[in-house]
Design a protein around this motif. Sequence first.
Motif, PDB file in Angstrom:
ATOM      1  N   LEU A 292      -9.637  10.021   5.032  1.00 32.92           N
ATOM      2  CA  LEU A 292      -8.817   9.553   3.920  1.00 32.92           C
ATOM      3  C   LEU A 292      -8.811  10.544   2.759  1.00 32.92           C
ATOM      4  N   LEU A 293      -9.895  11.287   2.603  1.00 37.25           N
ATOM      5  CA  LEU A 293      -9.988  12.216   1.481  1.00 37.25           C
ATOM      6  C   LEU A 293      -9.227  13.514   1.730  1.00 37.25           C
ATOM      7  N   ARG A 294      -9.054  13.911   2.973  1.00 35.26           N
ATOM      8  CA  ARG A 294      -8.380  15.180   3.214  1.00 35.26           C
ATOM      9  C   ARG A 294      -6.866  15.006   3.126  1.00 35.26           C
ATOM     10  N   ASP A 295      -6.185  16.112   2.890  1.00 34.16           N
ATOM     11  CA  ASP A 295      -4.748  16.079   2.640  1.00 34.16           C
ATOM     12  C   ASP A 295      -3.940  15.835   3.906  1.00 34.16           C
ATOM     13  N   LYS A 296      -4.408  16.323   5.021  1.00 39.75           N
ATOM     14  CA  LYS A 296      -3.635  16.240   6.260  1.00 39.75           C
ATOM     15  C   LYS A 296      -3.749  14.854   6.894  1.00 39.75           C
ATOM     16  N   MET A 297      -2.812  14.583   7.800  1.00 40.81           N
ATOM     17  CA  MET A 297      -2.734  13.346   8.562  1.00 40.81           C
ATOM     18  C   MET A 297      -2.671  12.126   7.653  1.00 40.81           C
ATOM     19  N   GLN A 298      -1.505  11.907   7.106  1.00 46.94           N
ATOM     20  CA  GLN A 298      -1.270  10.762   6.252  1.00 46.94           C
ATOM     21  C   GLN A 298      -0.563   9.672   7.036  1.00 46.94           C
ATOM     22  N   ILE A 299      -0.522   8.484   6.437  1.00 45.46           N
ATOM     23  CA  ILE A 299       0.197   7.373   7.058  1.00 45.46           C
ATOM     24  C   ILE A 299       1.678   7.735   7.174  1.00 45.46           C
ATOM     25  N   GLY A 300       2.249   7.526   8.369  1.00 47.60           N
ATOM     26  CA  GLY A 300       3.637   7.885   8.626  1.00 47.60           C
ATOM     27  C   GLY A 300       3.786   9.168   9.407  1.00 47.60           C
ATOM     28  N   ASP A 301       2.718   9.974   9.491  1.00 47.21           N
ATOM     29  CA  ASP A 301       2.779  11.206  10.267  1.00 47.21           C
ATOM     30  C   ASP A 301       2.787  10.889  11.761  1.00 47.21           C
ATOM     31  N   VAL A 302       3.455  11.725  12.515  1.00 45.85           N
ATOM     32  CA  VAL A 302       3.410  11.655  13.977  1.00 45.85           C
ATOM     33  C   VAL A 302       2.350  12.645  14.439  1.00 45.85           C
ATOM     34  N   ILE A 303       1.357  12.154  15.167  1.00 42.91           N
ATOM     35  CA  ILE A 303       0.247  12.997  15.596  1.00 42.91           C
ATOM     36  C   ILE A 303       0.041  12.854  17.097  1.00 42.91           C
ATOM     37  N   GLU A 304      -0.710  13.782  17.640  1.00 42.97           N
ATOM     38  CA  GLU A 304      -1.147  13.705  19.030  1.00 42.97           C
ATOM     39  C   GLU A 304      -2.654  13.900  19.057  1.00 42.97           C
ATOM     40  N   ALA A 305      -3.375  12.867  19.475  1.00 38.00           N
ATOM     41  CA  ALA A 305      -4.833  12.901  19.503  1.00 38.00           C
ATOM     42  C   ALA A 305      -5.327  12.237  20.778  1.00 38.00           C
ATOM     43  N   GLU A 306      -6.232  12.914  21.457  1.00 34.60           N
ATOM     44  CA  GLU A 306      -6.810  12.385  22.690  1.00 34.60           C
ATOM     45  C   GLU A 306      -5.713  11.994  23.689  1.00 34.60           C
ATOM     46  N   GLY A 307      -4.662  12.798  23.748  1.00 27.83           N
ATOM     47  CA  GLY A 307      -3.582  12.547  24.685  1.00 27.83           C
ATOM     48  C   GLY A 307      -2.620  11.450  24.267  1.00 27.83           C
ATOM     49  N   ILE A 308      -2.758  10.922  23.046  1.00 27.19           N
ATOM     50  CA  ILE A 308      -1.909   9.839  22.551  1.00 27.19           C
ATOM     51  C   ILE A 308      -0.978  10.411  21.490  1.00 27.19           C
ATOM     52  N   LEU A 309       0.332  10.235  21.695  1.00 21.88           N
ATOM     53  CA  LEU A 309       1.342  10.719  20.765  1.00 21.88           C
ATOM     54  C   LEU A 309       2.003   9.529  20.096  1.00 21.88           C
ATOM     55  N   GLY A 310       1.983   9.510  18.754  1.00 21.05           N
ATOM     56  CA  GLY A 310       2.588   8.392  18.046  1.00 21.05           C
ATOM     57  C   GLY A 310       2.495   8.557  16.549  1.00 21.05           C
ATOM     58  N   LYS A 311       2.957   7.511  15.838  1.00 26.27           N
ATOM     59  CA  LYS A 311       3.000   7.531  14.375  1.00 26.27           C
ATOM     60  C   LYS A 311       1.787   6.792  13.813  1.00 26.27           C
ATOM     61  N   VAL A 312       1.158   7.373  12.790  1.00 21.70           N
ATOM     62  CA  VAL A 312       0.005   6.752  12.142  1.00 21.70           C
ATOM     63  C   VAL A 312       0.502   5.579  11.301  1.00 21.70           C
ATOM     64  N   GLU A 313       0.056   4.368  11.642  1.00 20.59           N
ATOM     65  CA  GLU A 313       0.468   3.177  10.903  1.00 20.59           C
ATOM     66  C   GLU A 313      -0.555   2.752   9.872  1.00 20.59           C
ATOM     67  N   LYS A 314      -1.845   2.947  10.177  1.00 20.04           N
ATOM     68  CA  LYS A 314      -2.886   2.443   9.289  1.00 20.04           C
ATOM     69  C   LYS A 314      -4.161   3.245   9.499  1.00 20.04           C
ATOM     70  N   ILE A 315      -4.853   3.537   8.397  1.00 15.89           N
ATOM     71  CA  ILE A 315      -6.148   4.212   8.460  1.00 15.89           C
ATOM     72  C   ILE A 315      -7.145   3.355   7.694  1.00 15.89           C
ATOM     73  N   THR A 316      -8.146   2.833   8.390  1.00 16.47           N
ATOM     74  CA  THR A 316      -9.207   2.069   7.747  1.00 16.47           C
ATOM     75  C   THR A 316     -10.485   2.892   7.765  1.00 16.47           C
ATOM     76  N   LEU A 317     -11.562   2.296   7.244  1.00 23.12           N
ATOM     77  CA  LEU A 317     -12.835   3.004   7.215  1.00 23.12           C
ATOM     78  C   LEU A 317     -13.507   3.016   8.583  1.00 23.12           C
ATOM     79  N   ARG A 318     -12.948   2.337   9.565  1.00 19.30           N
ATOM     80  CA  ARG A 318     -13.552   2.298  10.897  1.00 19.30           C
ATOM     81  C   ARG A 318     -12.642   2.871  11.976  1.00 19.30           C
ATOM     82  N   GLU A 319     -11.322   2.701  11.824  1.00 22.88           N
ATOM     83  CA  GLU A 319     -10.431   3.051  12.917  1.00 22.88           C
ATOM     84  C   GLU A 319      -9.067   3.471  12.372  1.00 22.88           C
ATOM     85  N   THR A 320      -8.300   4.110  13.250  1.00 22.36           N
ATOM     86  CA  THR A 320      -6.947   4.543  12.920  1.00 22.36           C
ATOM     87  C   THR A 320      -5.973   3.906  13.898  1.00 22.36           C
ATOM     88  N   HIS A 321      -4.900   3.319  13.387  1.00 23.35           N
ATOM     89  CA  HIS A 321      -3.898   2.660  14.209  1.00 23.35           C
ATOM     90  C   HIS A 321      -2.737   3.621  14.439  1.00 23.35           C
TER      91      HIS A 321
END
Length: 289
Positions: A121-150
């Motif tokens: 949450l503190l870093r500038d990159k990967m904000q809510i609404g960004d399209v990312i690819e992580a661990e083979g999953i491609l999609g839009k970031v909907e929510k970032i909590t202190l435990r998990e990312t949707h």
Amino acid sequence: MDYLKTLQEQVDSMVMGTVATLPSIAVALVVVAITWLAARLASRIATRIVEKTGIRNDLKQLFRTFARLGVWITGLLIAAAVVMPGLTPASLVAGLGVGALAIGFAFQDIFENFLAGVLILLRDKMQIGDVIEAEGILGKVEKITLRETHIRQLSGELTILPNSMIFKNPVKIVTDIALRRNELVVGVSYDTDLPMAEATIRKAVESVEEVASDRAVEIYAQEFGASSIDFTVRWWADSRLHDFLGVKSKVVFAIKRALDDAKIEIPYPHVTHTYAGLPPAAGQENQPT
């Protein structure tokens, strides 16, 4: 020794101790209730404060969470001090020192995801609404909590990833910049005038409205294929304003239409069929698959 009498004395002592602490427990419960109300109030105050700033939405959520967390920690410490009057900061630190190792092993994943969530949450990159690819999953970031990312996949499914996986592993941020490059391969027949084919393809791509006009269309003759000379065609488009695959579809349509109008053939390979090692039958030598 009268075991029954000793056991009865112990039980009576425990009952009397519990009765004696009931007022303290009641006061502690009142403190917890007040803490709950204070945490909600602190969250609202933090929301009003951060709404007046220009920080990102995910950082606003982080500040609200820390406001609630700070109130809850303070309230629980006060409630514990009411129930256990001998509790002091020094004794609390000493107690934590004894059990810190066990707690650390028991809640290692929780603490790791919590810390990773704060850092994400503190870093500038990967904000809510960004399209990312992580661990083979491609999609839009909907929510970032202190435990998990949707992450909402492009096909519609929602994937929840622990923050530690995202923090420790490479993450491709597709929408880090608005302009993205796409490409496709176009083959033309061997008897084609290559400079004319290149000019025709370039004009077709540039005619697509969604293609960025401030970036040059790149066309390179790449190789001699089995039945065609292949061009690699590259262009740029704003992925935040236009559908990435939709723009590519329009480019394909435009190139096909332009090549047809210019009478330039897009060949396809011819395959000779053989059966059980026998040569092809007459009239089947050049039949397409």
